[in-house]
Design a protein around this motif. Structure first.
Motif, short mmCIF file in Angstrom:
data_model
loop_
_atom_site.label_atom_id
_atom_site.label_comp_id
_atom_site.label_asym_id
_atom_site.label_seq_id
_atom_site.Cartn_x
_atom_site.Cartn_y
_atom_site.Cartn_z
N GLU A 22 0.83 -1.21 0.00
CA GLU A 22 0.00 0.00 0.00
C GLU A 22 0.86 1.26 0.00
N ARG A 24 3.99 1.58 -0.97
CA ARG A 24 4.77 1.70 -2.21
C ARG A 24 3.91 2.26 -3.34
N GLU A 25 2.68 1.81 -3.45
CA GLU A 25 1.80 2.31 -4.51
C GLU A 25 1.61 3.82 -4.36
N GLU A 26 1.34 4.25 -3.14
CA GLU A 26 1.17 5.69 -2.87
C GLU A 26 2.46 6.45 -3.11
N ASP A 28 5.27 5.61 -4.88
CA ASP A 28 5.77 5.63 -6.25
C ASP A 28 5.10 6.71 -7.07
N THR A 29 3.84 7.01 -6.78
CA THR A 29 3.14 8.11 -7.45
C THR A 29 3.80 9.44 -7.11
N LYS A 30 4.18 9.60 -5.85
CA LYS A 30 4.87 10.84 -5.44
C LYS A 30 6.22 10.97 -6.15
N GLU A 32 7.02 9.93 -9.03
CA GLU A 32 6.81 10.28 -10.44
C GLU A 32 6.59 11.78 -10.63
N HIS A 33 6.18 12.46 -9.56
CA HIS A 33 5.88 13.89 -9.63
C HIS A 33 6.66 14.63 -8.54
N GLU A 124 10.21 12.38 -2.50
CA GLU A 124 9.55 13.18 -3.53
C GLU A 124 10.28 14.49 -3.78
#
Length: 178
Positions: A22, A24-26, A28-30, A32-33, A124
């Motif tokens: 859970e 990592r999913e959250e 990894d999105t950070k 990317e941006h 991030e």
């Protein structure tokens, strides 16, 4: 008794695996941006939230670090001490604790780290590389090893219980940001 031991040494891994998936999913999105780091006055810390990804090649470790070191936080993964500096800050000590025998045992092989080994924290706000310069074994009461103001330059401290299967002492790894 055997059931309890099986749960502690094997079953707790499921708890951490689920939490890490859970997180990592959250996170990894950070990644990317990326965003610029906030000023010290604008930093908001949320216990249990994803703060960084820790990568230690020597230990084959790649896990999400959570904010906090409560029992619940450390069940989710390695935890950033509450008063710790953050990796993007230009000075002070980033301090991370991790289990050595339960909850996926992220710091099981912490004793294998030696001078010059690389530790990377991805956030991030950027990626920060560290090199180990010292390890030490201390009493559990030696809380000064995690003191955020103990150094002028940016450093990292990793802590875990030692020896394995005991909380008698703490193994501490010190690393300098490169």
């Amino acid at each position: 008794m055997a059931g309890y031991l099986l749960w502690m040494l094997w079953g707790t891994n499921f708890v951490t695996d689920r939490a890490q998936a859970e997180l990592r999913e959250e996170f990894d999105t950070k990644l990317e941006h990326p965003t610029p780091p906030p000023s010290d006055d604008d930093i908001v810390r949320v216990p249990g939230s994803a703060v960084a990804k820790i990568v230690i090649p020597r230990m084959d470790l790649d896990m999400i670090v959570v904010d906090g070191t409560s029992t619940q936080d450390l069940e989710r993964g390695p935890g950033l001490y509450p008063d710790s500096r953050l990796p993007w800050q230009p000075h002070g000590r980033v301090a991370i604790a991790g289990h050595r025998t339960t909850y996926k045992a992220p710091f099981w092989d912490l004793d294998k780290l030696g001078k010059g080994d690389k530790i990377q924290l991805q956030t991030e706000h950027g990626t920060f590389d560290y090199r180990v310069y010292r390890t030490e074994t201390v009493a559990p009461t030696a809380v000064q090893v995690a003191d955020p103001d103990a150094t002028v330059g940016p450093t990292l401290v990793l802590t875990t219980c030692t020896p394995r299967f005991s909380a008698e002492q703490r193994l501490v790894v010190f690393a300098q940001r490169t």
